[in-house]
Design an enzyme around this catalytic site. Structure first.
Site, PDB file in Angstrom:
ATOM      1  CD  GLU A 161      -2.771   1.291   2.362  1.00  0.00           C
ATOM      2  OE1 GLU A 161      -2.831   0.129   3.270  1.00  0.00           O
ATOM      3  OE2 GLU A 161      -3.552   2.135   2.723  1.00  0.00           O
ATOM      4  NE  ARG A 209       3.968  -7.868  10.809  1.00  0.00           N
ATOM      5  CZ  ARG A 209       3.213  -7.288   9.894  1.00  0.00           C
ATOM      6  NH1 ARG A 209       2.151  -7.978   9.263  1.00  0.00           N
ATOM      7  NH2 ARG A 209       3.618  -6.144   9.540  1.00  0.00           N
ATOM      8  CE  LYS A 227       2.991   0.262   4.906  1.00  0.00           C
ATOM      9  NZ  LYS A 227       2.551   0.047   3.750  1.00  0.00           N
TER      10      LYS A 227
END
Ligand code: ATP
Ligand code: MG
Length: 561
Positions: free
Chosen positions: A40, A264, A274
């Protein structure tokens, strides 16, 4: 050190579970591999993304397939072209080239048409409830949700309302489109999930063409399907989303992409959200997204990491099916391994004491031959100026040394790297008693690292000649946080409370002259001090160097040579 460093090189390691799945499909006659990396564009990529990039591009490469770069740009509020550009730069820097460059926003029309199709099939409806009402009526894991009063609208009414949503007749939040699945489903995500919301916001690519935007769960799988993705790889927390991913594809009867989940990447002393990284930037806690203390790819690059070292790290971490935390030391191990092979050696003194060689003729200068890289003969040698006045490291002198201190002390002898043996005759102090100068004598017969009479001197120290030394700003970094895990913080604290106040220490260093001409981004080993990279903040008269990583056991190694 993390014991993962003991793992065999990639060529010998066993297959990870994704490779096994692919090899099984190849054996069954269908070996097409099409992956995608779907960021994204709402921030800069970090080392966790690097893991995902290496995995997606790496699998495609290994099996003769393709990997797309797809921007998952369905939330116009947080996204920006600045991020799109940085993401492309970072993927390329890591050494990968995408087959197709795509944007979820390119699929808005198709996604809309498919939503209409689901409405026609009686599988989606427009809901007038507020987000809050929807949330409250969703139930809990043990209590079924409540059906919306608008759930049984006719297909015609839904088609009309959805078209008017798209046409901009309603305000933000007034209506949503929901999939009609099952309000009592044991998986809460399947209790009529929201597919579209109204957002009157300008999108960085589609401008004001749309005021309804698809939600992740709807947009993602359908975008995969459009691109005929075979292996849609995502992180573990999405495993509960998989039934929904499959539901949309099945109901639409479109290309059956499959989702696979892996753990992850988590790193000690590092935080990878982020949103939180953005906070560090906005509150000016760090110099920017590329502050060398950040876990972002651009920061690693600026700090002196090589793409090879990041890829080596991703490979060593492997592909796990269960969440784990990797030692930050493994990342540092990888960059040391790589730079040891490729970085040329230089000498620099970061905390100087002046040495005057009293029996070295005044005004005389000479150069000594220094090996550029003992790991790489082709790197050759260079000539480094030597003279009567030198800087050595303050820590390489001790007035009252303990036993087994092999460096310089009063009356003691030490080898100057690639040059002569010197003996310390006199210690000069200032009014406060601080050592400011060491008066030494050298053995003219001991040049080039040899000694004429075969006497053994254990210590070898680095040095820089005073008149030709280049002063530089040297930035020494430590971990950004003091806490190993930033996931489970103490009551009332946020991650900002665990910032390491000493994460950046700036000193003036004195470099051998060849370093004055280094290019920004060039990497070196400063002998015995670590690996360093020239920073973009450098000016013509003042170079700036970042320490990438320290040398492990550097002094022990040198002393035994
Ligand atoms: P954040 O929560 O920091 O915004 P994200 O997962 O939302 O991260 P995306 O841009 O959506 O960020 O991620 C792009 C891809 O990178 C996704 O496939 C995601 O699963 C993967 N990814 C993100 N973080 C990690 C991580 N720590 N380890 C491995 N893969 C990751
Ligand atoms: Mg995301």
């Amino acid at each position: 050190m993390n014991d993962l460093t003991q793992e065999p090189a990639s060529a010998e390691r066993s297959l990870n579970f994704l490779e096994e799945i692919i090899e099984n499909s190849i054996a069954a006659g269908d070996g097409r591999v099409q992956t995608r990396f779907p960021p994204e564009p709402n921030g800069y990529l970090h080392i966790g993304h690097a893991k995902s990039i290496c995995l997606n591009f790496g699998l495609a490469k290994k099996y003769g397939g393709k990997c797309n770069l797809r921007f998952d740009d369905t939330n116009p509020v947080k996204e920006d072209v600045e991020y799109v550009d940085s993401i492309k730069e970072d993927v390329r820097w890591l050494g990968f080239e995408w087959a197709g460059e795509h944007y979820a926003s390119d699929y808005f029309e198709q996604l809309y048409l498919w939503a209409v199709e689901l409405i026609k099939k009686g599988l989606a409806y427009v809901d007038d409830q507020s987000q809050e009402e929807i949330r409250l009526s969703r139930g809990t894991v043990t209590v079924p949700g409540k059906e919306s009063p608008w759930r049984n609208r006719s297909v015609e009414e839904n088609l009309d309302l959805f078209a008017r949503m798209k046409a901009g007749e309603f305000a933000d939040g007034e209506k949503v489109l929901r999939a009609k699945i099952d309000m009592a489903h044991p998986n809460m995500l399947l209790r009529d999930p929201i597919m579209y919301r109204i957002l009157h916001a300008e999108h960085h690519r589609t401008g004001n063409a749309w005021c309804i935007y698809p939600m992740y769960d709807y947009a993602h799988g359908e975008s995969d399907s459009i691109e005929r993705i075979t292996h849609s790889i995502c992180t573990l927390e999405f495993d509960v989303h998989r039934p929904l991913y499959d539901w949309f594809i099945e109901k639409l009867g479109i290309f059956p992409s499959h989702q696979y989940e892996f753990a992850r990447l988590n790193l000690t002393y590092t935080m990878m959200s982020k949103r939180k990284l953005l906070q560090l930037v906005q509150e000016k806690i760090v110099m920017g997204w590329d502050d060398p203390r950040m876990p972002t790819i651009c920061a690693l690059r600026r700090r002196g990491y090589t793409p090879e070292s990041v890829r080596m790290f991703a490979d060593k971490v492997g592909v796990a099916k269960r969440d784990n935390v990797i030692d930050l030391g493994l990342l540092e191990f990888c960059v040391r391994e790589d730079l040891n092979r490729r970085a040329e050696r230089r000498m620099a003194v970061l905390d100087p004491i002046r040495v005057v060689i009293t029996n070295y003729p005044e005004g005389k200068t000479e150069t000594v031959e220094c090996v550029n890289n003992p790991e790489d003969e082709s790197a050759g040698k260079r000539a480094v100026p030597f003279g009567r006045e030198l800087y050595i490291e303050r820590s390489d002198f001790m007035e009252n040394p303990p036993k087994k201190y092999y460096r310089l002390s009063p009356g003691g002898e030490v080898r100057l790297r690639y040059a002569y043996l010197i003996r310390c005759d006199e210690v000069v102090k200032d009014a406060e008693g601080r050592v400011v100068e060491l008066r030494c004598t050298y053995d003219p017969e001991s040049g080039g690292g040899k000694s004429s009479d075969g006497r053994k001197v254990k210590g070898v120290i680095h040095w820089v000649s005073v008149p030709t030394a280049v002063p530089a700003e040297v930035r020494l970094f430590d971990r950004l946080f003091t806490r190993e895990s930033l996931d489970d913080l103490e009551e009332g604290k946020t991650f900002v409370d665990y910032l390491n106040p000493d994460s950046l220490r700036t000193v003036t260093g004195y470099l051998e002259p060849s370093l004055g001409e280094a290019a920004v981004g060039e990497r070196f080993q400063f002998e015995r001090l670590g690996y360093f990279c020239k920073d973009k903040d450098s000016s013509a008269d003042k170079p700036v160097f970042n320490r990438t990583v320290t040398l492990k056991d550097s002094w022990a190694k040198m002393a035994s040579k």
